[in-house]
Design a protein around this motif. Structure first.
Motif, PDB file in Angstrom:
ATOM      1  N   HIS A  91       0.958  -1.196   0.035  1.00  0.00           N
ATOM      2  CA  HIS A  91       0.031   0.222   0.036  1.00  0.00           C
ATOM      3  C   HIS A  91       0.899   1.400  -0.008  1.00  0.00           C
ATOM      4  O   HIS A  91       2.140   1.095   0.277  1.00  0.00           O
ATOM      5  CB  HIS A  91      -0.938   0.021   1.348  1.00  0.00           C
ATOM      6  CG  HIS A  91      -0.360   0.021   2.697  1.00  0.00           C
ATOM      7  ND1 HIS A  91       0.280  -1.018   3.067  1.00  0.00           N
ATOM      8  CD2 HIS A  91       0.020   0.832   3.525  1.00  0.00           C
ATOM      9  CE1 HIS A  91       0.774  -0.637   4.358  1.00  0.00           C
ATOM     10  NE2 HIS A  91       0.449   0.413   4.672  1.00  0.00           N
ATOM     11  N   THR A  92       0.147   2.319  -0.032  1.00  0.00           N
ATOM     12  CA  THR A  92       1.079   3.592   0.004  1.00  0.00           C
ATOM     13  C   THR A  92       0.188   4.612   0.994  1.00  0.00           C
ATOM     14  O   THR A  92      -1.273   4.410   1.064  1.00  0.00           O
ATOM     15  CB  THR A  92       0.813   4.097  -1.479  1.00  0.00           C
ATOM     16  OG1 THR A  92      -0.223   4.650  -1.833  1.00  0.00           O
ATOM     17  CG2 THR A  92       1.928   3.633  -2.287  1.00  0.00           C
ATOM     18  N   ILE A  93       0.791   5.507   1.711  1.00  0.00           N
ATOM     19  CA  ILE A  93       0.356   6.419   2.377  1.00  0.00           C
ATOM     20  C   ILE A  93       1.001   7.676   2.075  1.00  0.00           C
ATOM     21  O   ILE A  93       2.264   7.665   1.436  1.00  0.00           O
ATOM     22  CB  ILE A  93       0.596   6.161   4.074  1.00  0.00           C
ATOM     23  CG1 ILE A  93       1.955   5.740   4.171  1.00  0.00           C
ATOM     24  CG2 ILE A  93      -0.491   4.853   4.178  1.00  0.00           C
ATOM     25  CD1 ILE A  93       2.075   5.666   5.791  1.00  0.00           C
ATOM     26  N   ARG A  94       0.218   8.845   2.542  1.00  0.00           N
ATOM     27  CA  ARG A  94       0.926  10.186   2.475  1.00  0.00           C
ATOM     28  C   ARG A  94       0.982  10.778   3.919  1.00  0.00           C
ATOM     29  O   ARG A  94       0.145  10.998   4.506  1.00  0.00           O
ATOM     30  CB  ARG A  94      -0.160  10.916   1.546  1.00  0.00           C
ATOM     31  CG  ARG A  94       0.521  12.372   1.471  1.00  0.00           C
ATOM     32  CD  ARG A  94      -0.202  12.928   0.244  1.00  0.00           C
ATOM     33  NE  ARG A  94       0.422  14.460  -0.282  1.00  0.00           N
ATOM     34  CZ  ARG A  94       1.301  14.588  -0.868  1.00  0.00           C
ATOM     35  NH1 ARG A  94       1.991  13.567  -1.520  1.00  0.00           N
ATOM     36  NH2 ARG A  94       1.737  15.799  -1.021  1.00  0.00           N
ATOM     37  N   ILE A  95       2.352  11.065   4.444  1.00  0.00           N
ATOM     38  CA  ILE A  95       2.314  11.742   5.776  1.00  0.00           C
ATOM     39  C   ILE A  95       3.477  12.864   5.429  1.00  0.00           C
ATOM     40  O   ILE A  95       4.334  12.899   4.824  1.00  0.00           O
ATOM     41  CB  ILE A  95       3.289  10.696   6.562  1.00  0.00           C
ATOM     42  CG1 ILE A  95       2.391   9.408   6.750  1.00  0.00           C
ATOM     43  CG2 ILE A  95       3.357  11.447   7.825  1.00  0.00           C
ATOM     44  CD1 ILE A  95       3.188   8.294   7.521  1.00  0.00           C
ATOM     45  N   ASN A  99       4.891  10.955  -0.140  1.00  0.00           N
ATOM     46  CA  ASN A  99       4.178   9.714  -0.535  1.00  0.00           C
ATOM     47  C   ASN A  99       5.162   8.511   0.086  1.00  0.00           C
ATOM     48  O   ASN A  99       6.404   8.674  -0.605  1.00  0.00           O
ATOM     49  CB  ASN A  99       4.080   9.408  -1.783  1.00  0.00           C
ATOM     50  CG  ASN A  99       2.938  10.908  -2.386  1.00  0.00           C
ATOM     51  OD1 ASN A  99       2.017  10.865  -1.460  1.00  0.00           O
ATOM     52  ND2 ASN A  99       3.132  10.980  -3.524  1.00  0.00           N
ATOM     53  N   TRP A 100       4.719   7.600   0.896  1.00  0.00           N
ATOM     54  CA  TRP A 100       5.230   6.621   1.384  1.00  0.00           C
ATOM     55  C   TRP A 100       4.997   5.283   0.553  1.00  0.00           C
ATOM     56  O   TRP A 100       3.875   5.013   0.526  1.00  0.00           O
ATOM     57  CB  TRP A 100       5.107   6.436   2.890  1.00  0.00           C
ATOM     58  CG  TRP A 100       5.868   7.463   3.620  1.00  0.00           C
ATOM     59  CD1 TRP A 100       5.414   8.650   3.845  1.00  0.00           C
ATOM     60  CD2 TRP A 100       7.472   7.495   4.162  1.00  0.00           C
ATOM     61  NE1 TRP A 100       6.324   9.618   4.611  1.00  0.00           N
ATOM     62  CE2 TRP A 100       7.644   8.929   4.784  1.00  0.00           C
ATOM     63  CE3 TRP A 100       8.254   6.647   4.103  1.00  0.00           C
ATOM     64  CZ2 TRP A 100       8.743   9.228   5.378  1.00  0.00           C
ATOM     65  CZ3 TRP A 100       9.452   6.932   4.675  1.00  0.00           C
ATOM     66  CH2 TRP A 100       9.771   8.285   5.344  1.00  0.00           C
ATOM     67  N   THR A 101       5.811   4.363   0.256  1.00  0.00           N
ATOM     68  CA  THR A 101       5.462   3.149  -0.331  1.00  0.00           C
ATOM     69  C   THR A 101       5.686   2.025   0.861  1.00  0.00           C
ATOM     70  O   THR A 101       6.916   2.096   1.294  1.00  0.00           O
ATOM     71  CB  THR A 101       6.430   2.787  -1.482  1.00  0.00           C
ATOM     72  OG1 THR A 101       6.086   3.870  -2.547  1.00  0.00           O
ATOM     73  CG2 THR A 101       5.962   1.524  -2.220  1.00  0.00           C
ATOM     74  N   CYS A 102       4.679   1.219   0.999  1.00  0.00           N
ATOM     75  CA  CYS A 102       4.634   0.217   2.088  1.00  0.00           C
ATOM     76  C   CYS A 102       4.676  -0.767   1.766  1.00  0.00           C
ATOM     77  O   CYS A 102       4.077  -1.290   0.797  1.00  0.00           O
ATOM     78  CB  CYS A 102       3.379   0.661   3.030  1.00  0.00           C
ATOM     79  SG  CYS A 102       3.368   2.378   3.699  1.00  0.00           S
ATOM     80  N   ALA A 107       8.260   1.165   5.300  1.00  0.00           N
ATOM     81  CA  ALA A 107       7.779   2.186   4.430  1.00  0.00           C
ATOM     82  C   ALA A 107       8.982   2.713   3.781  1.00  0.00           C
ATOM     83  O   ALA A 107      10.258   2.930   4.790  1.00  0.00           O
ATOM     84  CB  ALA A 107       6.895   2.957   4.865  1.00  0.00           C
ATOM     85  N   LEU A 121       6.848   1.329  10.492  1.00  0.00           N
ATOM     86  CA  LEU A 121       5.665   1.972  10.852  1.00  0.00           C
ATOM     87  C   LEU A 121       4.951   1.328  12.254  1.00  0.00           C
ATOM     88  O   LEU A 121       5.526   0.077  12.476  1.00  0.00           O
ATOM     89  CB  LEU A 121       4.462   1.796   9.741  1.00  0.00           C
ATOM     90  CG  LEU A 121       4.850   2.177   8.150  1.00  0.00           C
ATOM     91  CD1 LEU A 121       3.682   1.847   7.432  1.00  0.00           C
ATOM     92  CD2 LEU A 121       5.077   3.599   8.365  1.00  0.00           C
ATOM     93  N   ASN A 122       4.228   2.272  12.833  1.00  0.00           N
ATOM     94  CA  ASN A 122       3.566   1.580  13.883  1.00  0.00           C
ATOM     95  C   ASN A 122       4.468   0.950  15.036  1.00  0.00           C
ATOM     96  O   ASN A 122       4.564  -0.073  15.559  1.00  0.00           O
ATOM     97  CB  ASN A 122       2.573   0.543  13.802  1.00  0.00           C
ATOM     98  CG  ASN A 122       1.410   0.913  12.609  1.00  0.00           C
ATOM     99  OD1 ASN A 122       0.889   2.039  12.691  1.00  0.00           O
ATOM    100  ND2 ASN A 122       1.216  -0.132  11.764  1.00  0.00           N
TER     101      ASN A 122
END
Length: 123
Positions: A91-95, A99-102, A107, A121-122
Protein backbone atom coordinates in the motif's frame (compact mmCIF):
# COMPACT_ATOMS: atom_id res chain seq x y z
CA UNK A 1 -50.99 -37.60 -1.64
CA UNK A 2 -47.36 -37.19 -2.70
CA UNK A 3 -46.15 -33.95 -4.23
CA UNK A 4 -44.12 -34.42 -7.42
CA UNK A 5 -42.90 -30.81 -7.57
CA UNK A 6 -40.05 -31.27 -5.10
CA UNK A 7 -37.36 -28.61 -5.61
CA UNK A 8 -33.89 -29.99 -6.14
CA UNK A 9 -30.47 -28.39 -6.24
CA UNK A 10 -27.11 -29.28 -7.76
CA UNK A 11 -24.09 -29.58 -5.45
CA UNK A 12 -21.33 -27.26 -6.84
CA UNK A 13 -18.58 -29.68 -5.76
CA UNK A 14 -19.87 -33.04 -6.90
CA UNK A 15 -22.55 -32.05 -9.41
CA UNK A 16 -25.00 -34.41 -7.70
CA UNK A 17 -28.67 -33.54 -7.50
CA UNK A 18 -30.17 -33.41 -4.00
CA UNK A 19 -33.22 -32.20 -2.14
CA UNK A 20 -32.22 -29.23 0.04
CA UNK A 21 -33.48 -29.17 3.62
CA UNK A 22 -33.20 -25.36 3.76
CA UNK A 23 -34.05 -22.74 1.15
CA UNK A 24 -30.43 -21.47 1.09
CA UNK A 25 -28.70 -24.88 1.08
CA UNK A 26 -26.20 -25.17 -1.81
CA UNK A 27 -24.33 -28.37 -0.92
CA UNK A 28 -25.54 -31.92 -0.42
CA UNK A 29 -23.52 -32.24 2.79
CA UNK A 30 -21.44 -30.16 5.17
CA UNK A 31 -18.33 -32.13 4.11
CA UNK A 32 -18.87 -31.07 0.48
CA UNK A 33 -19.18 -27.43 1.55
CA UNK A 34 -15.95 -27.58 3.57
CA UNK A 35 -14.06 -29.34 0.76
CA UNK A 36 -15.35 -26.86 -1.85
CA UNK A 37 -14.37 -23.85 0.28
CA UNK A 38 -10.92 -25.34 0.99
CA UNK A 39 -10.35 -25.89 -2.74
CA UNK A 40 -11.38 -22.30 -3.49
CA UNK A 41 -9.06 -20.95 -0.77
CA UNK A 42 -6.19 -23.07 -2.13
CA UNK A 43 -6.73 -21.65 -5.62
CA UNK A 44 -6.66 -18.11 -4.24
CA UNK A 45 -3.47 -18.78 -2.23
CA UNK A 46 -1.83 -20.28 -5.31
CA UNK A 47 -2.79 -17.25 -7.42
CA UNK A 48 -1.22 -14.90 -4.86
CA UNK A 49 1.85 -17.04 -4.10
CA UNK A 50 4.30 -15.44 -6.56
CA UNK A 51 3.41 -11.89 -5.52
CA UNK A 52 3.46 -12.73 -1.81
CA UNK A 53 6.90 -14.34 -2.19
CA UNK A 54 8.27 -11.10 -3.70
CA UNK A 55 6.56 -9.01 -1.01
CA UNK A 56 8.07 -11.19 1.74
CA UNK A 57 11.50 -10.82 0.12
CA UNK A 58 11.02 -7.03 -0.05
CA UNK A 59 9.99 -6.89 3.62
CA UNK A 60 13.07 -8.89 4.64
CA UNK A 61 15.29 -6.59 2.57
CA UNK A 62 13.86 -3.46 4.25
CA UNK A 63 14.10 -5.12 7.66
CA UNK A 64 17.76 -5.97 7.06
CA UNK A 65 18.60 -2.49 5.71
CA UNK A 66 16.89 -0.74 8.62
CA UNK A 67 18.44 -3.00 11.25
CA UNK A 68 17.98 -1.65 14.79
CA UNK A 69 17.47 1.94 13.56
CA UNK A 70 14.13 3.77 13.60
CA UNK A 71 14.87 5.35 10.25
CA UNK A 72 17.71 5.31 7.77
CA UNK A 73 18.62 6.93 4.44
CA UNK A 74 19.96 4.80 1.59
CA UNK A 75 20.53 5.12 -2.15
CA UNK A 76 18.46 3.39 -4.79
CA UNK A 77 21.45 1.26 -5.80
CA UNK A 78 21.94 0.15 -2.19
CA UNK A 79 18.27 -0.87 -1.89
CA UNK A 80 18.32 -2.75 -5.18
CA UNK A 81 21.53 -4.47 -4.09
CA UNK A 82 19.78 -5.50 -0.87
CA UNK A 83 17.11 -7.20 -2.97
CA UNK A 84 14.30 -4.63 -2.99
CA UNK A 85 11.97 -4.87 -5.99
CA UNK A 86 10.36 -1.44 -6.31
CA UNK A 87 7.50 -2.76 -8.46
CA UNK A 88 5.83 -4.57 -5.55
CA UNK A 89 4.25 -2.98 -2.48
CA UNK A 90 1.25 -3.58 -0.25
CA UNK A 91 0.00 0.00 0.00
CA UNK A 92 0.96 3.68 -0.08
CA UNK A 93 0.36 6.42 2.44
CA UNK A 94 0.88 10.18 2.52
CA UNK A 95 2.50 11.72 5.59
CA UNK A 96 3.65 15.36 5.78
CA UNK A 97 3.32 15.86 2.01
CA UNK A 98 5.54 12.85 1.36
CA UNK A 99 4.31 9.71 -0.42
CA UNK A 100 5.45 6.54 1.35
CA UNK A 101 5.50 3.17 -0.36
CA UNK A 102 4.76 0.44 2.17
CA UNK A 103 5.47 -3.26 2.42
CA UNK A 104 3.44 -4.46 5.38
CA UNK A 105 4.92 -2.58 8.36
CA UNK A 106 7.93 -1.02 6.57
CA UNK A 107 7.87 2.07 4.36
CA UNK A 108 10.22 3.98 2.12
CA UNK A 109 9.96 7.38 0.47
CA UNK A 110 11.97 9.18 -2.18
CA UNK A 111 13.49 12.22 -0.46
CA UNK A 112 16.02 13.25 -3.12
CA UNK A 113 17.21 12.00 -6.49
CA UNK A 114 17.75 8.24 -5.99
CA UNK A 115 17.86 8.70 -2.19
CA UNK A 116 15.27 6.97 -0.02
CA UNK A 117 14.29 7.19 3.63
CA UNK A 118 13.27 3.87 5.19
CA UNK A 119 11.18 3.59 8.39
CA UNK A 120 9.30 0.97 10.36
CA UNK A 121 5.65 1.88 10.80
CA UNK A 122 3.59 1.56 14.01
CA UNK A 123 6.44 1.61 16.47
Amino acid sequence: MKEDNIETAIDPLTGEEFVPKRSNQKFASRENQIRYNNLQAAKERQAKAKTRKILNSNRKALQKVLGPNDEIVRSLDFLKGAGLDLQYCTHTIRINNLNWTCIDDYAYALIDTNIFKIVKLNQ
